[in-house]
Design a protein around this motif. Structure first.
Motif, mmCIF file in Angstrom:
data_model
loop_
_atom_site.group_PDB
_atom_site.id
_atom_site.type_symbol
_atom_site.label_atom_id
_atom_site.label_comp_id
_atom_site.label_asym_id
_atom_site.label_seq_id
_atom_site.Cartn_x
_atom_site.Cartn_y
_atom_site.Cartn_z
ATOM 1 N N GLY A 106 0.783 -1.230 0.000
ATOM 2 C CA GLY A 106 0.000 0.000 0.000
ATOM 3 C C GLY A 106 0.812 1.274 0.000
ATOM 4 N N GLY A 107 2.104 1.194 -0.321
ATOM 5 C CA GLY A 107 2.931 2.390 -0.386
ATOM 6 C C GLY A 107 2.500 3.320 -1.507
ATOM 7 N N ASP A 108 2.706 4.619 -1.321
ATOM 8 C CA ASP A 108 2.333 5.637 -2.309
ATOM 9 C C ASP A 108 3.209 5.489 -3.552
ATOM 10 O OD1 ASP A 108 1.790 7.880 -3.798
ATOM 11 O OD2 ASP A 108 2.183 9.324 -2.192
ATOM 12 N N PRO A 109 2.616 5.220 -4.726
ATOM 13 C CA PRO A 109 3.429 5.048 -5.933
ATOM 14 C C PRO A 109 4.175 6.306 -6.359
ATOM 15 C CG PRO A 109 1.089 5.099 -6.486
ATOM 16 C CD PRO A 109 1.174 5.019 -4.988
ATOM 17 N N ASP A 110 3.749 7.466 -5.855
ATOM 18 C CA ASP A 110 4.395 8.727 -6.238
ATOM 19 C C ASP A 110 5.427 9.209 -5.224
ATOM 20 O OD1 ASP A 110 2.863 8.971 -8.594
ATOM 21 O OD2 ASP A 110 1.171 9.755 -7.422
ATOM 22 N N ASP A 111 5.648 8.434 -4.178
ATOM 23 C CA ASP A 111 6.620 8.824 -3.148
ATOM 24 C C ASP A 111 8.021 8.426 -3.603
ATOM 25 O OD1 ASP A 111 8.162 9.254 -0.886
ATOM 26 O OD2 ASP A 111 6.611 8.520 0.500
ATOM 27 N N GLY A 112 8.826 9.418 -3.985
ATOM 28 C CA GLY A 112 10.163 9.159 -4.506
ATOM 29 C C GLY A 112 11.134 8.618 -3.486
ATOM 30 N N ARG A 113 10.776 8.643 -2.221
ATOM 31 C CA ARG A 113 11.697 8.144 -1.200
ATOM 32 C C ARG A 113 11.954 6.644 -1.346
ATOM 33 N NH1 ARG A 113 8.939 10.344 4.220
ATOM 34 N NH2 ARG A 113 7.124 9.535 3.067
ATOM 35 N N ILE A 114 10.979 5.910 -1.887
ATOM 36 C CA ILE A 114 11.194 4.477 -2.072
ATOM 37 C C ILE A 114 12.259 4.233 -3.136
ATOM 38 C CG2 ILE A 114 9.300 4.253 -3.727
ATOM 39 C CD1 ILE A 114 10.685 1.622 -1.223
ATOM 40 N N ASP A 115 12.364 5.104 -4.128
ATOM 41 C CA ASP A 115 13.394 4.940 -5.153
ATOM 42 C C ASP A 115 14.783 5.170 -4.570
ATOM 43 O OD1 ASP A 115 11.495 4.526 -7.308
ATOM 44 O OD2 ASP A 115 11.023 6.644 -7.105
ATOM 45 N N VAL A 116 14.881 6.149 -3.671
ATOM 46 C CA VAL A 116 16.162 6.415 -3.010
ATOM 47 C C VAL A 116 16.558 5.220 -2.156
ATOM 48 C CG1 VAL A 116 17.365 7.901 -1.348
ATOM 49 C CG2 VAL A 116 15.781 8.906 -3.021
ATOM 50 N N ALA A 117 15.609 4.691 -1.396
ATOM 51 C CA ALA A 117 15.894 3.541 -0.531
ATOM 52 C C ALA A 117 16.247 2.316 -1.355
ATOM 53 C CB ALA A 117 14.678 3.252 0.352
ATOM 54 N N ALA A 118 15.450 2.032 -2.380
ATOM 55 C CA ALA A 118 15.666 0.838 -3.199
ATOM 56 C C ALA A 118 17.013 0.871 -3.907
ATOM 57 C CB ALA A 118 14.539 0.702 -4.217
ATOM 58 N N ALA A 119 17.495 2.064 -4.221
ATOM 59 C CA ALA A 119 18.792 2.192 -4.890
ATOM 60 C C ALA A 119 19.919 1.598 -4.050
ATOM 61 C CB ALA A 119 19.079 3.659 -5.205
ATOM 62 N N GLY A 120 19.737 1.548 -2.728
ATOM 63 C CA GLY A 120 20.765 0.960 -1.872
ATOM 64 C C GLY A 120 21.050 -0.487 -2.207
ATOM 65 N N LEU A 121 20.060 -1.186 -2.732
ATOM 66 C CA LEU A 121 20.253 -2.595 -3.103
ATOM 67 C C LEU A 121 21.197 -2.748 -4.286
ATOM 68 C CD1 LEU A 121 16.537 -3.588 -2.635
ATOM 69 C CD2 LEU A 121 18.447 -4.392 -1.227
ATOM 70 N N GLU A 122 21.333 -1.697 -5.088
ATOM 71 C CA GLU A 122 22.281 -1.738 -6.196
ATOM 72 C C GLU A 122 23.721 -1.699 -5.687
ATOM 73 O OE1 GLU A 122 21.836 -2.036 -9.777
ATOM 74 O OE2 GLU A 122 20.065 -2.889 -8.810
ATOM 75 N N TRP A 123 23.967 -0.995 -4.584
ATOM 76 C CA TRP A 123 25.325 -0.996 -4.005
ATOM 77 C C TRP A 123 25.646 -2.368 -3.434
ATOM 78 C CZ3 TRP A 123 27.530 2.748 -6.145
ATOM 79 C CH2 TRP A 123 26.977 4.026 -6.234
ATOM 80 N N LEU A 124 24.661 -3.013 -2.819
ATOM 81 C CA LEU A 124 24.872 -4.372 -2.309
ATOM 82 C C LEU A 124 25.189 -5.326 -3.454
ATOM 83 C CD1 LEU A 124 24.696 -6.562 -0.100
ATOM 84 C CD2 LEU A 124 22.222 -6.638 -0.510
ATOM 85 N N GLN A 125 24.421 -5.239 -4.532
ATOM 86 C CA GLN A 125 24.650 -6.096 -5.686
ATOM 87 C C GLN A 125 26.023 -5.838 -6.299
ATOM 88 O OE1 GLN A 125 23.751 -8.545 -7.336
ATOM 89 N NE2 GLN A 125 23.733 -8.256 -9.549
ATOM 90 N N ALA A 126 26.383 -4.576 -6.455
ATOM 91 C CA ALA A 126 27.676 -4.247 -7.056
ATOM 92 C C ALA A 126 28.825 -4.767 -6.205
ATOM 93 C CB ALA A 126 27.791 -2.739 -7.248
ATOM 94 N N SER A 127 28.696 -4.645 -4.894
ATOM 95 C CA SER A 127 29.726 -5.162 -3.988
ATOM 96 C C SER A 127 29.920 -6.658 -4.191
ATOM 97 C CB SER A 127 29.328 -4.883 -2.536
ATOM 98 O OG SER A 127 30.168 -5.578 -1.643
ATOM 99 N N ALA A 128 28.802 -7.389 -4.256
ATOM 100 C CA ALA A 128 28.880 -8.847 -4.432
ATOM 101 C C ALA A 128 29.537 -9.198 -5.761
ATOM 102 C CB ALA A 128 27.476 -9.445 -4.359
ATOM 103 N N LEU A 129 29.209 -8.458 -6.820
ATOM 104 C CA LEU A 129 29.770 -8.765 -8.136
ATOM 105 C C LEU A 129 31.263 -8.472 -8.199
ATOM 106 C CD1 LEU A 129 26.980 -7.455 -10.554
ATOM 107 C CD2 LEU A 129 27.365 -9.784 -9.725
#
Length: 346
Positions: free
Chosen positions: A65-88
């Protein structure tokens, strides 16, 4: 192909990653110009990815039920890309891989810079050392990026991220340990799949998104019934592409998993079906360049490839069955992603 709405959010994730790097440049400016090269490597490490983990994180957010227009989720989700890059980055060092996403792997690129610059010391050792440092830096950025979202629920997201990092590291250890054994059974190979890849590719990202949206623990736990089989199917498809994929599409040489001696489910299924002579041949050829072609043939001939395709299909169906038990809003958010990770060519 990620559905249209999610592709549109890729730009938001990319922007969040770039803004984060620029903030770190300002933070680390006192370290002098040499630090710039490391930050450039960090930015390059997240370039060109599929952004699957942020996509699944956003799906969890919307499912709860999160707000689809709330850009804060994009900022938070981007953190998973650093985790993925570290693993690679660390994975490529451990596997001695030359290529990642169609470009030289980090340690190889730094090694080339060292050699071309005529620097002192051993170029290969320098490349590995820098890659290890970079991977550590990227890992530390994962939670820093998540906190940058300033969501009031960020603490719950960080708890899940901590669990995810422990699972990834332990799964990686199990993978390394498996390569010391002559053979690994299907169940053990599947356990490695679950902890090395399935949890941090789909399950934890989706749960993090739901937790950030304020979902209760029961809903967060319920997402596992969909996310785990989907994550396992994703990694099994990755294993197939690692042996039979088109290098022009995958960005990595075909057969690299066989050259590296990976005890994947594909290899375990082959062992399961092989006779004594074929098993001996597999043990002898696995982990060698010359073994790639004959092992590919053995995997197909034994029926192992067909068996893994069935494993993938079974998990896709399990995820779909579990999804049917979730509320309509959750089904609408997750269903478009069911085949994203498994019906793919890279």
């Amino acid at each position: 192909m990620i559905p249209g709405e999610e592709l549109a959010r890729r730009d938001a994730v990319d922007a969040a990653l770039e803004a984060f790097v620029q903030e770190r440049r300002r933070d680390l400016e006192p370290l002098g110009p040499d630090a710039t090269a490391l930050l450039d490597l960090a930015r390059d490490a997240v370039a060109g990815g599929k952004r699957l983990r942020p996509t699944f994180c956003r799906a969890g957010w919307l499912a709860a039920g999160g707000d689809p227009d709330d850009g804060r989720i994009d900022v938070a989700a981007a953190g998973l890309e650093w985790l993925q890059a570290s693993a690679l980055v660390h994975d490529d060092v451990m596997d001695d891989s030359d290529v990642r996403r169609g470009r030289p792997s980090v340690h190889r690129a730094v090694e080339s810079t060292h050699r071309e610059g005529g620097w002192s010391g051993d170029a290969a050792a320098h490349g590995r050392a820098v890659a290890i440092v970079l991977g550590d830096l990227l890992l530390s950025w994962a939670d820093q990026q998540l906190r940058a979202s300033a969501l009031p629920t960020v603490g719950r997201g960080l708890d899940l991220l901590d669990l995810c990092r422990s699972e990834v590291a332990t799964g990686q250890y199990l993978d390394v340990l498996a390569q010391t054994r002559p053979e690994v059974g299907v169940e053990e190979a599947l356990r490695i799949v679950r902890f090395k890849a399935a949890t941090y590719t789909v399950e934890r990202p989706m749960q993090i998104g739901a937790a950030l949206a304020g979902a209760d623990d029961a809903f967060v736990d319920a997402l596992s019934s969909v996310a785990l089989p989907l994550g396992e199917a994703f990694q099994l498809r990755d294993d197939v592409l690692g042996v039979f994929g088109d290098p022009e599409v995958t960005g990595k040489p075909a057969g690299d998993d066989l050259r590296e001696g990976k005890r994947t489910v594909l290899v375990a299924r082959t062992v399961e079906r092989a006779g004594p002579q074929e098993r001996e041949q597999l043990r002898r050829l696995l982990g060698t360049r010359e073994g790639i072609a004959p092992l590919r043939d053995m995997i197909v001939r034994s029926g192992a490839l067909a068996a893994v395709e069935k494993d993938i299909a079974d998990r896709e169906q399990a995820a779909r069955d579990a999804l049917d038990l979730l509320p309509q809003a959750a089904r609408a958010a997750i269903e478009p992603l069911l085949l994203v990770g498994t019906r793919r060519s890279r």
